[in-house]
Design a protein around this motif. Structure first.
Motif, PDB file in Angstrom:
ATOM      1  N   ASP A 282       0.838  -1.212   0.000  1.00 23.76           N
ATOM      2  CA  ASP A 282       0.000   0.000   0.000  1.00 23.76           C
ATOM      3  C   ASP A 282       0.866   1.253   0.000  1.00 23.76           C
ATOM      4  O   ASP A 282       0.654   2.190  -0.780  1.00 23.76           O
ATOM      5  CB  ASP A 282      -0.930   0.017   1.221  1.00 23.76           C
ATOM      6  CG  ASP A 282      -2.184  -0.810   0.998  1.00 23.76           C
ATOM      7  OD1 ASP A 282      -2.620  -0.908  -0.172  1.00 23.76           O
ATOM      8  OD2 ASP A 282      -2.717  -1.350   1.973  1.00 23.76           O
ATOM      9  N   SER A 283       1.846   1.283   0.901  1.00 23.21           N
ATOM     10  CA  SER A 283       2.742   2.431   0.985  1.00 23.21           C
ATOM     11  C   SER A 283       3.535   2.596  -0.303  1.00 23.21           C
ATOM     12  O   SER A 283       3.708   3.704  -0.823  1.00 23.21           O
ATOM     13  CB  SER A 283       3.690   2.259   2.178  1.00 23.21           C
ATOM     14  OG  SER A 283       4.638   3.302   2.219  1.00 23.21           O
ATOM     15  N   ALA A 285       2.702   1.601  -3.326  1.00 20.72           N
ATOM     16  CA  ALA A 285       1.828   2.040  -4.418  1.00 20.72           C
ATOM     17  C   ALA A 285       1.584   3.540  -4.343  1.00 20.72           C
ATOM     18  O   ALA A 285       1.603   4.242  -5.365  1.00 20.72           O
ATOM     19  CB  ALA A 285       0.506   1.276  -4.374  1.00 20.72           C
ATOM     20  N   ASN A 286       1.345   4.036  -3.143  1.00 20.54           N
ATOM     21  CA  ASN A 286       1.143   5.484  -2.985  1.00 20.54           C
ATOM     22  C   ASN A 286       2.383   6.258  -3.429  1.00 20.54           C
ATOM     23  O   ASN A 286       2.291   7.291  -4.099  1.00 20.54           O
ATOM     24  CB  ASN A 286       0.818   5.823  -1.526  1.00 20.54           C
ATOM     25  CG  ASN A 286      -0.566   5.371  -1.112  1.00 20.54           C
ATOM     26  OD1 ASN A 286      -1.461   5.240  -1.952  1.00 20.54           O
ATOM     27  ND2 ASN A 286      -0.755   5.129   0.166  1.00 20.54           N
ATOM     28  N   ALA A 287       3.546   5.758  -3.059  1.00 22.73           N
ATOM     29  CA  ALA A 287       4.799   6.432  -3.408  1.00 22.73           C
ATOM     30  C   ALA A 287       5.057   6.378  -4.913  1.00 22.73           C
ATOM     31  O   ALA A 287       5.517   7.359  -5.513  1.00 22.73           O
ATOM     32  CB  ALA A 287       5.964   5.816  -2.649  1.00 22.73           C
ATOM     33  N   VAL A 289       2.829   6.129  -7.349  1.00 21.11           N
ATOM     34  CA  VAL A 289       1.877   7.018  -8.027  1.00 21.11           C
ATOM     35  C   VAL A 289       2.294   8.482  -7.855  1.00 21.11           C
ATOM     36  O   VAL A 289       2.306   9.259  -8.820  1.00 21.11           O
ATOM     37  CB  VAL A 289       0.451   6.771  -7.497  1.00 21.11           C
ATOM     38  CG1 VAL A 289      -0.498   7.876  -7.944  1.00 21.11           C
ATOM     39  CG2 VAL A 289      -0.055   5.427  -7.996  1.00 21.11           C
ATOM     40  N   ALA A 290       2.652   8.867  -6.641  1.00 18.19           N
ATOM     41  CA  ALA A 290       3.092  10.249  -6.419  1.00 18.19           C
ATOM     42  C   ALA A 290       4.404  10.525  -7.135  1.00 18.19           C
ATOM     43  O   ALA A 290       4.621  11.623  -7.663  1.00 18.19           O
ATOM     44  CB  ALA A 290       3.244  10.510  -4.921  1.00 18.19           C
ATOM     45  N   ARG A 319      -3.425  -2.313  -8.118  1.00 18.75           N
ATOM     46  CA  ARG A 319      -3.489  -1.170  -7.192  1.00 18.75           C
ATOM     47  C   ARG A 319      -3.140   0.130  -7.913  1.00 18.75           C
ATOM     48  O   ARG A 319      -3.809   1.154  -7.745  1.00 18.75           O
ATOM     49  CB  ARG A 319      -2.528  -1.370  -6.025  1.00 18.75           C
ATOM     50  CG  ARG A 319      -2.862  -2.512  -5.086  1.00 18.75           C
ATOM     51  CD  ARG A 319      -1.772  -2.646  -4.036  1.00 18.75           C
ATOM     52  NE  ARG A 319      -1.884  -3.890  -3.283  1.00 18.75           N
ATOM     53  CZ  ARG A 319      -1.955  -3.959  -1.968  1.00 18.75           C
ATOM     54  NH1 ARG A 319      -1.913  -2.870  -1.241  1.00 18.75           N
ATOM     55  NH2 ARG A 319      -2.055  -5.123  -1.362  1.00 18.75           N
ATOM     56  N   LYS A 323      -5.474   3.582  -8.573  1.00 17.15           N
ATOM     57  CA  LYS A 323      -5.031   4.893  -8.082  1.00 17.15           C
ATOM     58  C   LYS A 323      -4.837   5.877  -9.235  1.00 17.15           C
ATOM     59  O   LYS A 323      -5.203   7.057  -9.140  1.00 17.15           O
ATOM     60  CB  LYS A 323      -3.734   4.743  -7.291  1.00 17.15           C
ATOM     61  CG  LYS A 323      -3.911   4.030  -5.954  1.00 17.15           C
ATOM     62  CD  LYS A 323      -2.578   3.876  -5.234  1.00 17.15           C
ATOM     63  CE  LYS A 323      -2.762   3.104  -3.927  1.00 17.15           C
ATOM     64  NZ  LYS A 323      -3.585   3.837  -2.947  1.00 17.15           N
ATOM     65  N   GLU A 338      -5.515  17.317  -8.947  1.00 17.31           N
ATOM     66  CA  GLU A 338      -4.291  16.591  -8.604  1.00 17.31           C
ATOM     67  C   GLU A 338      -3.274  16.579  -9.742  1.00 17.31           C
ATOM     68  O   GLU A 338      -2.080  16.396  -9.505  1.00 17.31           O
ATOM     69  CB  GLU A 338      -4.649  15.155  -8.212  1.00 17.31           C
ATOM     70  CG  GLU A 338      -5.489  15.078  -6.943  1.00 17.31           C
ATOM     71  CD  GLU A 338      -5.975  13.678  -6.659  1.00 17.31           C
ATOM     72  OE1 GLU A 338      -5.608  13.135  -5.596  1.00 17.31           O
ATOM     73  OE2 GLU A 338      -6.717  13.124  -7.496  1.00 17.31           O
ATOM     74  N   THR A 453      10.445   5.284   0.679  1.00 21.62           N
ATOM     75  CA  THR A 453       9.845   6.596   0.437  1.00 21.62           C
ATOM     76  C   THR A 453      10.323   7.028  -0.933  1.00 21.62           C
ATOM     77  O   THR A 453      11.124   6.350  -1.572  1.00 21.62           O
ATOM     78  CB  THR A 453      10.247   7.614   1.528  1.00 21.62           C
ATOM     79  OG1 THR A 453       9.483   8.809   1.370  1.00 21.62           O
ATOM     80  CG2 THR A 453      11.731   7.961   1.450  1.00 21.62           C
TER      81      THR A 453
END
Length: 469
Positions: A282-283, A285-287, A289-290, A319, A323, A338, A453
């Motif tokens: 999860d972490s 995937a967020n990183a 995408v950002a 995932r 997103k 965004e 990160t």
């Protein structure tokens, strides 16, 4: 009226001034047109409407600016470091006070989202504060003792320097180069990218309103082939700081060779993000995408190559697809947006060409690859399951919202894929295995390796790279 609405009104007034009066050069503390009266028009990537007529400086304007920087240099270099520190902090205060206004202007100039530009403007103030605090020690040297001798070294400002900045995040990147030059006691001639000239004009005005002496910071707008070339070849300019693509960096190095200029380059990247099966997915995937879709992918450190362990690839791609398709695309001045448009038509055309070639060459389009409806240089967040490392989407720096994906089975294979690029700027590693994280950080050929990160940059840390970066 809220602060947000008030700052939007200020930005609109500033843009209206630019549209009415044009964007002028700033030389020796004076706002001036190009000596030959030449101009060029800058368009907003948001709605393709003209923003302003911009002074098109050439060799004569660069010469005038270089002479102004040279004349201002002795007094600025002789100013005590504590005094420079105080003045640079005043500039930082002014940037901070106007950060939202700066962000709104930059939205219209570059197309990037307000939520990203507001943070970038504040980072600009942070850059000035960081380097301001180092001004008092900028000339410190060392005492070196040998038998029967005491040797002393000192550091001195090199002289006038040329700063050439790109069209992506131009305000923040300008502060990143100009603030250390000023802190060291150097004077500046700044040539911003022709595609995003507005906040460079705003920044030099802020600096002079804060009390920066005339001629210490000069601004010349223009194109790379005339103003940029004249700056890199000018004999009074002792060093060049450049942020941009590697081909331009190579030309600048050649152009500066005749006067033996020092060069400081921050060039491109095709940055790998490696996700192991034991990572917090999860972490990660967020990183991911950002790391690729923030700033519409228009960042030198964008994580544009995803290397994911094969056992979790399908799950992880699912995932990412969810997103990416949830990203809100629209007017960059809307706080809810965004992702805004790309900065130029040329950039969008190039990205569309490479995506089409990559799909035709065997890549699978997971999502995106389309233009959203409406005007502006918009392009949807795009993910390509590349399958092979020789596709153009894997090899080329696209500078846009396109993520290429490759699978690996072993740590050694992941490392080989990560280093299979002529670039070497940034990278990311996601794993719960500390020993593996240290091994990968040691062996990846990149100037920055983030672990669990991505895209967190501190002014305390050196920022450089390998190869074409």
């Amino acid at each position: 009226m809220s602060d947000l609405q008030g700052n939007l009104k200020k930005a609109e007034a500033y843009l209206a001034r630019f549209k009415r009066d044009g964007v002028l050069n700033q030389i020796g503390g004076e706002a001036v047109p190009a000596l030959d009266g030449a101009t060029f028009e800058t368009l907003s990537p948001v709605d393709l409407k003209p923003l302003a007529s911009v002074a098109r400086g050439g060799a004569a304007d660069i010469d005038r600016a270089a002479k102004a920087a040279k004349a201002a240099f002795p007094a600025w270099a002789a100013m005590p470091g504590e005094a420079r520190k105080k003045l640079l902090h005043k500039i930082a205060d002014a940037i901070e006070a106007r950060a939202e206004e700066i962000a709104f202007v930059e939205c219209m100039d570059t197309g990037q989202a307000l939520k990203f530009m507001a943070k970038a403007a504040l980072r600009g103030a942070e850059n000035f504060r960081f380097f301001a605090d180092r001004a008092p020690e900028a000339r410190d040297g060392e005492t070196l003792r040998t038998t029967g001798q005491v040797n002393m070294t000192t550091r001195v400002p090199i002289g006038p320097v040329g700063i050439i900045t790109p069209w992506n995040t131009p305000f923040m990147l300008s502060t990143w180069k100009i603030a250390p030059a000023l802190a060291a006691g150097c004077t500046v001639v700044h040539k911003p990218a022709e595609f995003s000239p507005l906040t460079a004009r705003l920044l030099v005005e802020i600096a002079e309103e804060a009390g920066l002496p005339k001629g210490v910071w000069n601004l010349v707008n223009g194109l790379g082939e005339d103003a940029g070339k004249a700056l890199t070849e000018h004999p009074d300019i002792r060093a060049i700081g450049f942020v941009g693509e590697n081909r331009t960096g190579s030309m600048i190095m050649k152009q500066g060779a005749g006067t033996l200029k020092r060069v400081h380059f921050e060039l491109g990247g095709k940055n790998p993000v490696i996700v192991f099966a034991d990572a917090d997915l999860d972490s990660a995937a967020n990183a991911v995408v950002a790391g690729i879709f923030a700033a519409t992918g228009q960042s030198c450190v964008a994580g544009s190559r995803l290397l994911v362990e094969r056992s979790v690839k399908d799950e992880f791609l699912a995932r990412l697809k969810r997103k990416a398709e949830a990203i809100r695309i629209g007017d960059p001045q809307d706080p809810a947006t965004e992702m805004g448009p790309l900065a130029t038509l040329r950039q969008r055309d190039w990205i569309e060409k490479v995506v089409a070639e990559s799909v035709a060459g065997g890549g699978t389009l997971v999502t995106g690859g389309t233009r959203p409806a409406g005007s502006g240089f918009y392009y949807a967040p795009t993910i390509i399951d590349a399958g092979a490392s020789d596709l153009p989407c894997v090899r080329e720096e696209l500078f846009g919202p396109v993520l290429s994906v490759l699978a690996f089975d072993t740590e050694a294979q992941a490392l080989a894929l990560a280093n299979d690029t002529p670039f070497g700027l940034a990278s990311g590693v996601f794993t719960s295995n500390l020993a593996r994280a240290h091994r990968m950080a040691r062996d990846i050929r990149a100037g920055v390796v983030w672990v669990n990160t991505y895209r967190v940059v501190s002014p305390l840390v050196p920022f450089g790279g390998y190869g074409l970066s």
